[in-house]
Scaffold this motif. Structure first.
Motif, PDB file in Angstrom:
ATOM      1  N   ILE A 272      -1.206  -5.761   9.236  1.00 56.22           N
ATOM      2  CA  ILE A 272      -2.226  -5.987   8.061  1.00 56.22           C
ATOM      3  C   ILE A 272      -2.663  -7.676   8.200  1.00 56.22           C
ATOM      4  CG2 ILE A 272      -2.546  -6.636   5.750  1.00 56.22           C
ATOM      5  CD1 ILE A 272      -1.220  -3.783   5.086  1.00 56.22           C
ATOM      6  N   VAL A 273      -3.762  -7.993   8.089  1.00 53.69           N
ATOM      7  CA  VAL A 273      -4.385  -9.297   8.076  1.00 53.69           C
ATOM      8  C   VAL A 273      -4.874  -9.678   6.671  1.00 53.69           C
ATOM      9  CG1 VAL A 273      -5.826 -11.174   9.037  1.00 53.69           C
ATOM     10  CG2 VAL A 273      -4.693  -9.420  10.503  1.00 53.69           C
TER      11      VAL A 273
ATOM     12  N   ILE B 266       0.431   0.740  -0.080  1.00 56.27           N
ATOM     13  CA  ILE B 266      -0.091   2.100   0.360  1.00 56.27           C
ATOM     14  C   ILE B 266      -0.361   2.313   1.598  1.00 56.27           C
ATOM     15  CG2 ILE B 266      -1.909   3.823  -0.295  1.00 56.27           C
ATOM     16  CD1 ILE B 266      -1.616   2.863  -3.224  1.00 56.27           C
ATOM     17  N   THR B 267      -1.172   1.254   1.979  1.00 53.17           N
ATOM     18  CA  THR B 267      -1.804   1.478   3.548  1.00 53.17           C
ATOM     19  C   THR B 267      -0.749   0.983   4.432  1.00 53.17           C
ATOM     20  OG1 THR B 267      -4.062   0.640   2.693  1.00 53.17           O
ATOM     21  CG2 THR B 267      -3.593   0.110   5.060  1.00 53.17           C
ATOM     22  N   ALA B 268       0.120   0.135   4.165  1.00 48.86           N
ATOM     23  CA  ALA B 268       1.261  -0.233   5.213  1.00 48.86           C
ATOM     24  C   ALA B 268       1.997   1.058   5.486  1.00 48.86           C
ATOM     25  CB  ALA B 268       1.976  -1.412   4.681  1.00 48.86           C
TER      26      ALA B 268
ATOM     27  N   ILE C 118       0.309   3.701   7.375  1.00 50.35           N
ATOM     28  CA  ILE C 118       0.021   3.402   8.857  1.00 50.35           C
ATOM     29  C   ILE C 118       1.232   2.919   9.581  1.00 50.35           C
ATOM     30  CG2 ILE C 118      -0.451   1.069   9.016  1.00 50.35           C
ATOM     31  CD1 ILE C 118      -2.941   3.806   9.897  1.00 50.35           C
ATOM     32  N   GLY C 119       2.134   2.836   8.674  1.00 54.14           N
ATOM     33  CA  GLY C 119       3.513   2.073   9.434  1.00 54.14           C
ATOM     34  C   GLY C 119       3.261   0.803  10.062  1.00 54.14           C
ATOM     35  N   ALA C 120       2.935  -0.258   9.072  1.00 55.05           N
ATOM     36  CA  ALA C 120       2.597  -1.489   9.496  1.00 55.05           C
ATOM     37  C   ALA C 120       4.193  -2.231   9.979  1.00 55.05           C
ATOM     38  CB  ALA C 120       1.964  -2.125   8.253  1.00 55.05           C
ATOM     39  N   ASP C 121       3.933  -2.851  11.211  1.00 50.09           N
ATOM     40  CA  ASP C 121       5.075  -3.521  11.773  1.00 50.09           C
ATOM     41  C   ASP C 121       5.058  -5.068  11.171  1.00 50.09           C
ATOM     42  OD1 ASP C 121       5.716  -1.651  13.933  1.00 50.09           O
ATOM     43  OD2 ASP C 121       3.771  -2.103  14.539  1.00 50.09           O
TER      44      ASP C 121
ATOM     45  N   PHE D  31       7.812  -1.497  -0.345  1.00 47.39           N
ATOM     46  CA  PHE D  31       9.016  -1.381   0.719  1.00 47.39           C
ATOM     47  C   PHE D  31       8.316  -1.418   1.882  1.00 47.39           C
ATOM     48  CE2 PHE D  31      11.621   0.841   3.877  1.00 47.39           C
ATOM     49  CZ  PHE D  31      12.758   0.235   3.746  1.00 47.39           C
ATOM     50  N   ALA D  32       7.101  -0.881   2.145  1.00 47.96           N
ATOM     51  CA  ALA D  32       6.242  -1.153   3.534  1.00 47.96           C
ATOM     52  C   ALA D  32       5.769  -2.442   3.585  1.00 47.96           C
ATOM     53  CB  ALA D  32       4.994  -0.200   3.279  1.00 47.96           C
TER      54      ALA D  32
END
Length: 330
Positions: free
Chosen positions: A49-50, A71-73, A76-79, A112-113
């Motif tokens: 995410i940016v 929610i998005t992270a 999508i499984g954001a690193d 958490f994400a």
């Protein structure tokens, strides 16, 4: 630590420079992309995410954007997360123990994400107090990763031997007007912008055959539709200082904040320019002749990068997908 990553930090410090400018003014301008709620994720990709311009104690949509980021992270499984600066309004933080760390960061981005690593750059508001306090916070925070005022990273692309290089720069010393500014001046005057630009060229000129993508992250844009009526001195200065270097070193993507909008600008050449500075406030924006997308809306961007494609998705605080674009490596 984020997943499947190989990190290479470099440290050092930065200076300044002009190009013709035209724009169409608009309060809220876009390319009329239909809003949807469908997100995509590339195979074997680094996902991140940016976001930028955010620290307001949760006010003015900061909390709403933070909730949607979580929610998005998760979806999508954001690193990791990249911050494009102006991390703390109105005047940065005074130390690594400033209460704003809790009220504007730790207590806001609680999902958490979002507990993976955060990689920030410094904005002009961060320069009003003690920019080095944000470097110092890296020593006591599990997720805040700013080892110096500027630094670089190599990130392994999953399922390949390829890497992406991200150079995080400090654009504040690139702006001549800041040196005599009463608020920014004391912290800018200690910096060596020439040394920073030499460092940046060396990082980008890395001859490693494994580097597939080159990204640069700075607070101030090189192009922006937010200057639709009259281009700002800061945009001109940063562009005059480093655009030639970015062109010569064939940077794929330049990420910025500063302007409180969401933009994709693709002038002739290799580099794509993105502005993601609407994580707590949204202000007017216009379309430049080279704009692909521009919107005054609270939100952030999601990047999915594999060896062949960079997928960019722009998401508002309600979870709507406002815009999507693919950049092909070849």
């Amino acid at each position: 630590m984020y997943k499947n990553s190989k990190i290479n930090f470099s440290f050092a410090i930065l200076f300044f420079t002009v190009i013709p400018f035209t724009a169409c003014y608009g309060q809220q301008t876009t390319n009329n992309v239909k809003q949807t709620k469908t997100l995509r994720k590339l195979e074997n990709a680094v996902n991140f995410i940016v976001m930028g311009d955010w620290g307001r104690n949760g006010e003015d949509h900061q909390q709403l954007v933070a909730d949607q980021m979580g929610i998005t992270a998760a979806e999508i499984g954001a690193d990791f997360i990249i911050s494009t600066g102006d991390n703390f309004y109105p005047s940065g933080v005074i130390s690594e123990f400033d209460p704003l760390w809790r009220t504007s960061f730790e207590d806001i981005y609680t999902a958490f994400a979002l507990q993976w690593d955060w990689y920030p750059v410094l904005g002009n508001h961060d320069y009003k107090s003690n920019p080095d306090a944000q470097v110092a916070y890296s020593k006591i925070s599990r997720r805040w990763k700013m080892p110096a005022r500027y630094y670089s990273k190599k990130i392994k692309i999953p399922g390949t031997n390829e890497e992406m290089l991200i150079a995080f720069i400090d654009t504040n010393p690139l702006i001549p007007e800041f040196y005599k500014n009463l608020e920014y001046g004391p912290n800018v005057q200690t910096q060596d912008s020439t040394t920073q630009k030499q460092w940046l060229r060396k990082e980008l000129n890395n001859k490693s055959s494994n580097i597939t993508w080159k990204f640069v992250v700075g607070h101030h844009p090189i192009f922006t539709g937010s200057d639709a009526r009259k281009e700002g001195y800061d945009t001109k200065a940063v562009r005059n200082s480093i655009k030639k270097l970015i062109d010569e070193e064939e940077v794929d993507v330049y990420l910025a904040g500063h302007d409180h909008s969401l933009q994709h600008i693709a002038p002739k050449g290799k580099t794509h320019y993105f502005v993601s500075g609407a994580a707590s406030e949204a202000t007017q924006v216009g379309m430049l002749p080279d704009s692909k997308f521009a919107q005054s809306e609270y939100g952030f961007m999601l990047f999915s990068v594999n060896a062949e494609i960079t997928l960019v998705q722009v998401i508002d605080y309600k979870g709507n997908l406002l815009y999507a674009s693919e950049i092909n490596k070849n």
